[in-house]
Design a protein around this motif. Sequence first.
Motif, PDB file in Angstrom:
ATOM      1  N   ILE B 171       0.831  -1.006   0.031  1.00 37.91           N
ATOM      2  CA  ILE B 171       0.083  -0.144   0.073  1.00 37.91           C
ATOM      3  C   ILE B 171       0.968   1.162  -0.145  1.00 37.91           C
ATOM      4  O   ILE B 171       1.821   1.531   0.549  1.00 37.91           O
ATOM      5  CB  ILE B 171      -0.886  -0.078   1.088  1.00 37.91           C
ATOM      6  CG1 ILE B 171      -2.106  -1.149   1.199  1.00 37.91           C
ATOM      7  CG2 ILE B 171      -1.721   1.316   1.193  1.00 37.91           C
ATOM      8  CD1 ILE B 171      -2.597  -1.338   2.500  1.00 37.91           C
ATOM      9  N   GLY B 172       0.633   2.116  -0.918  1.00 33.40           N
ATOM     10  CA  GLY B 172       1.315   3.489  -0.945  1.00 33.40           C
ATOM     11  C   GLY B 172       0.099   4.309  -1.208  1.00 33.40           C
ATOM     12  O   GLY B 172      -0.984   4.070  -1.834  1.00 33.40           O
ATOM     13  N   GLN B 173       0.232   5.687  -1.154  1.00 34.11           N
ATOM     14  CA  GLN B 173      -0.745   6.712  -1.112  1.00 34.11           C
ATOM     15  C   GLN B 173      -0.981   6.841  -2.968  1.00 34.11           C
ATOM     16  O   GLN B 173      -1.982   7.369  -3.112  1.00 34.11           O
ATOM     17  CB  GLN B 173      -0.420   8.065  -0.442  1.00 34.11           C
ATOM     18  CG  GLN B 173      -1.757   8.514  -0.118  1.00 34.11           C
ATOM     19  CD  GLN B 173      -1.370  10.088   0.675  1.00 34.11           C
ATOM     20  OE1 GLN B 173      -0.195   9.838   1.112  1.00 34.11           O
ATOM     21  NE2 GLN B 173      -2.347  10.847   0.278  1.00 34.11           N
ATOM     22  N   ARG B 174       0.083   6.589  -3.549  1.00 36.53           N
ATOM     23  CA  ARG B 174      -0.277   6.802  -5.267  1.00 36.53           C
ATOM     24  C   ARG B 174       0.187   5.503  -5.846  1.00 36.53           C
ATOM     25  O   ARG B 174       0.588   4.321  -5.147  1.00 36.53           O
ATOM     26  CB  ARG B 174       0.605   7.802  -5.737  1.00 36.53           C
ATOM     27  CG  ARG B 174       2.020   7.739  -5.527  1.00 36.53           C
ATOM     28  CD  ARG B 174       2.673   8.962  -6.322  1.00 36.53           C
ATOM     29  NE  ARG B 174       4.156   8.915  -6.007  1.00 36.53           N
ATOM     30  CZ  ARG B 174       5.027  10.022  -6.088  1.00 36.53           C
ATOM     31  NH1 ARG B 174       4.684  11.192  -6.227  1.00 36.53           N
ATOM     32  NH2 ARG B 174       6.157   9.732  -6.001  1.00 36.53           N
ATOM     33  N   SER B 175      -0.298   5.460  -7.103  1.00 37.07           N
ATOM     34  CA  SER B 175      -0.131   4.176  -7.924  1.00 37.07           C
ATOM     35  C   SER B 175       1.146   3.535  -8.181  1.00 37.07           C
ATOM     36  O   SER B 175       1.504   2.578  -8.639  1.00 37.07           O
ATOM     37  CB  SER B 175      -1.020   4.272  -8.989  1.00 37.07           C
ATOM     38  OG  SER B 175      -2.259   4.543  -8.751  1.00 37.07           O
ATOM     39  N   ALA B 176       2.343   4.342  -8.038  1.00 37.82           N
ATOM     40  CA  ALA B 176       3.683   3.981  -8.383  1.00 37.82           C
ATOM     41  C   ALA B 176       4.653   4.915  -7.564  1.00 37.82           C
ATOM     42  O   ALA B 176       4.169   6.024  -7.114  1.00 37.82           O
ATOM     43  CB  ALA B 176       3.654   3.826  -9.735  1.00 37.82           C
ATOM     44  N   MET B 177       5.969   4.536  -7.588  1.00 29.21           N
ATOM     45  CA  MET B 177       7.108   5.325  -7.024  1.00 29.21           C
ATOM     46  C   MET B 177       6.393   5.932  -5.743  1.00 29.21           C
ATOM     47  O   MET B 177       6.351   7.125  -5.417  1.00 29.21           O
ATOM     48  CB  MET B 177       7.333   6.404  -8.159  1.00 29.21           C
ATOM     49  CG  MET B 177       8.085   6.127  -9.212  1.00 29.21           C
ATOM     50  SD  MET B 177       8.481   7.470 -10.345  1.00 29.21           S
ATOM     51  CE  MET B 177       9.160   8.728  -9.288  1.00 29.21           C
ATOM     52  N   VAL B 178       6.472   5.053  -4.907  1.00 30.34           N
ATOM     53  CA  VAL B 178       5.864   5.441  -3.730  1.00 30.34           C
ATOM     54  C   VAL B 178       6.509   4.548  -2.415  1.00 30.34           C
ATOM     55  O   VAL B 178       6.787   3.497  -2.667  1.00 30.34           O
ATOM     56  CB  VAL B 178       4.331   5.424  -3.508  1.00 30.34           C
ATOM     57  CG1 VAL B 178       3.673   4.136  -3.607  1.00 30.34           C
ATOM     58  CG2 VAL B 178       3.925   6.299  -2.272  1.00 30.34           C
TER      59      VAL B 178
END
Lengths: 740, 268
Positions: B171-178
């Motif tokens: 889980i990250g707050q955005r869809s990639a690069m997080v």
Amino acid sequence: MTTAPTIERVTSGIGTSPVRPDGVLKLRGRFAYASDMHIDGMLWGATLRSPFAHAKIIRLDIGPALAMAGVHAVLTQEDVPGKLNFGQAVQDQPVLADGETQFWGEPIAIVAADDLKTAQRAVAAIDIEYEELEPLVDSELADTLDSVTCRPRIRRGDPDASGEIVVEGYYEVGQQDQAPLGNEAGVAIPDGEGGVDLHATTQWVHEDHAQIYPCLGLAPEQVRCHPVGMGGAFGAREDMSMHIHLCMLALATGRPVKMMFDRAEGFVGHVHRHPAKMWFRHEANRDGKLVKVEAKIILDGGPYRATSDVVTWNAAYFSVGPYVCDNVFVDAVAARTNNPPAGAMRGFGCVQSAFAFETQMDRLAAELQLDPLQLRRLNALEAGQPNSTTGQIIVGSLPTTRVLDELASMPLPPEATSDDPRHFPGGTGLTTTGADIKRGVGYGVTIKNLAFSEGFDDYADVRVVLNDTGVEVHTAAIEVGQGLVTVLQQIARSVLGIEQVNVVSNDTSRIGSAGSTSASRQTQMTGGGAYHAATALREEILERLGGDDLTNEGVWSEGSLVATLPEVVAAGPWEHEIRFRHPETFPPDENGQGDMHAGFAVAAHRAVVDVDQELGLVRVVQIDTVQDVGRVLNPDAAVGQIEGGTMQGVGLAVLEELVLDRGRIVNSNFTDYLLPTFLDAPHIEVRFVEEPDHWGPFGAKGIGEPPTISATPAVVGAIRDATGRALTRVPVLPQDIALG
Amino acid sequence: MEFSRPASTEEAAAIKAADPGATILAGGTDLMVEVNFGHASPDHVIGLRRVDDLADYQDTRIGAGVTWARLEECSHRALAQAARTVGSPQIRAAGTIGGNIGTASPAGDGLPWLAAAEAEIEVYSTTRGTRLVSWDQFFTGVKQNALADDEVITAAVLPENVPSVQEFAKIGQRSAMVISTVSACVMRDDEGSIRVALGAVAPTPIRVRQAEALVSGQSNPSEALLEEFARTVSAEVKPITDHRSTEAYRRHASGVLARRLLERCLAQ
């Protein structure tokens, strides 16, 4: 009698999307941005910044830094040659902190050294002791304590008016950063005669100039501010950062000095969007018509005024939206705190209000069991009607209903837009296989003023020249990446009928002000100036050479060429300079009433989102948007502005916020200040409504800001539609959705 | 700053032994961030890019210098899934699993997989030679590990029987690069034993043993058992509140994510 210019005569005039003069260079990495500037023999500057949001400076000894090899100057507040403070409307910000620091990262001392590392080491070597003071970081408390810079007040209609339905809510907007990719950078070069040339990131060289020379204790003509290659701005460069410091160091050392912020210093070194706390109360009748809107809006301006007062007034002026309402009562506050300084950012006060009033409109629609778009249509404000907040009769075009109807006519995306798991909420994290997703649809609509308001003498100086290189459009307007140089070429081509047009970017000594590249104003203002100067030049040429038409071939009379273009040029010099002003505006009266604005535009967004409610993750699937643009001068550039603006609104809705801890920014980097990636970017469909406005070139309106304003409430509305959560604060975080 | 470029593991270890304060540089995707932020200013950097044997990938022994880009293509399904979540393509081309192990960030994207696979970390020193440390002995705290000053990380060594049924999610707050808010890896072996490892919810990657015991051997757990499993995971993790998320969310999301991965494993 001469014929009107026929715009079809040139191939790259208005209505087309020609290749940008800066486009290929930028794509190939060969464009010279401010950070690329280099001059042999230049020194590097660095800045000592306060590690506390509020502190007293107990001891400050620059000796150890000055004693270091390779260090050429260490300057403090005592070394400011002229006025100690700067600022736009009011000069209340110290050039360097004077005994006390008012925000985290406030400049205290500046250093020039042989190289950047040495300059940074010298900054670290400055002997300084602080006594930390309690920072004021709560804007509501600041309001209570009357620590405010202004209190805009709107009183219109009957305070006792009441509606059958009441919707009341409290809303917050977190602090967004403009996050331009190009960092702040600049070079100051002493002229050897006591003056200085400054090349630094900016949106308005003449305003910088007006603030810089008094602080340097110089005459105006001793300071020249030059446009530089800009990698974005979005308001962050309307206030100065390193500008006066660079000039001080260059004058103190007699050498060119360069400064370049890294990403972390950039987050600290420029102003941000105002965070907001807002209470709204809407009353309406059962037929859906608004009866009364009351609002209290607190914007947090940080310690200094910058543009806070104007931003806060704007939040008040546009607190109802493009809706008719006869009774409006707004109290707004620009709070003075020790939080990071706030200033201009795309949308300028309207962003904050629109999140609140559009949420209110959605809630009202739900109470009335009306379609959200239908409620907005019922209340749509149109040209010829008084603006609900100010009473100003809307002149020019304002096709609100057409914009709403066009949006309603746009097709929704298919139910499942993708079976690629990267396009599900959670993206590459593979948090869902698709079963957990709910879809929602939301709307956002806004009105935005165009150009400067409230009686400000808003003008743009433009000089159009015809010589053997073709047409030159001279201006000090700043191209920040939005495409101004292209549209100026297009306007001049269409008016003059001549294909070869160069835009010449001038420093402050060579031409008068173009005003700021902000307030969605340059296409209308400098573009308007180019239109009128080119039109006047065309008239002069035709009159002197006895023609009735001008084209790439030359001057024509009754269908015969009477002078070839080289012959026309030889008959010169041809030059026309004008100072273009938009229709006059006026300051507000004591009730916030009057004709404060020069023009308006409407934008509407429909967002479709997929939400994984259990984990609180959101994927914005598609955004459909319609914008009232007056007339499209460059379709590709207009779409680019609207897509980019929309993305900045999407960012505020679900990602972007400066996280503060006692006034300190804890995420001043791109690892933790999260901008949307391409994978987070929805498919965006853009449509224009073209109803020519009354004063922009060819009827054009500014387009930069509106898309940012209405995108945010549309996305949040869609998340609410999917989840049923209240979501009264942006950015909406996963925990707000998952845990409520 | 001194910069050493050893050509072999032995040479690298010898340099490190001679200067225990030296900083190891592999892909540089963690170190350079620290340097750029002024948090680290190493006097001596040992670059490992020329040590070819570190970049050797085998299914049971993953060299410390193997990049995320390589791991995206590897046969361990969940490790490949985890590798895809690391940064951008540029970061994945440079960053290595050994760097992830050395940095020992609670949010390290490769670490839950190592924990679920029950990997051993192989380290080498000139005086003691090769030493294997089990993953749960190696990660000792937030950005702390059991690596000695004279040692270099050479590989992640895996048991022969890493379950092939394995799933990762992050889980990250955005869809990639997080950076991870919560990450999880679940494996199911041939006997039906379940392993559940999580990242970013404790000072080190952790296994949630009580939750594992609840569902191990259950091929068709009831809804009630799945809910209890999720609750147990949420109770076992030890997350904090920081600027990326809250303790409450991380607890909640740990349970949800573990349950979803368990269901994915059971469906295979």
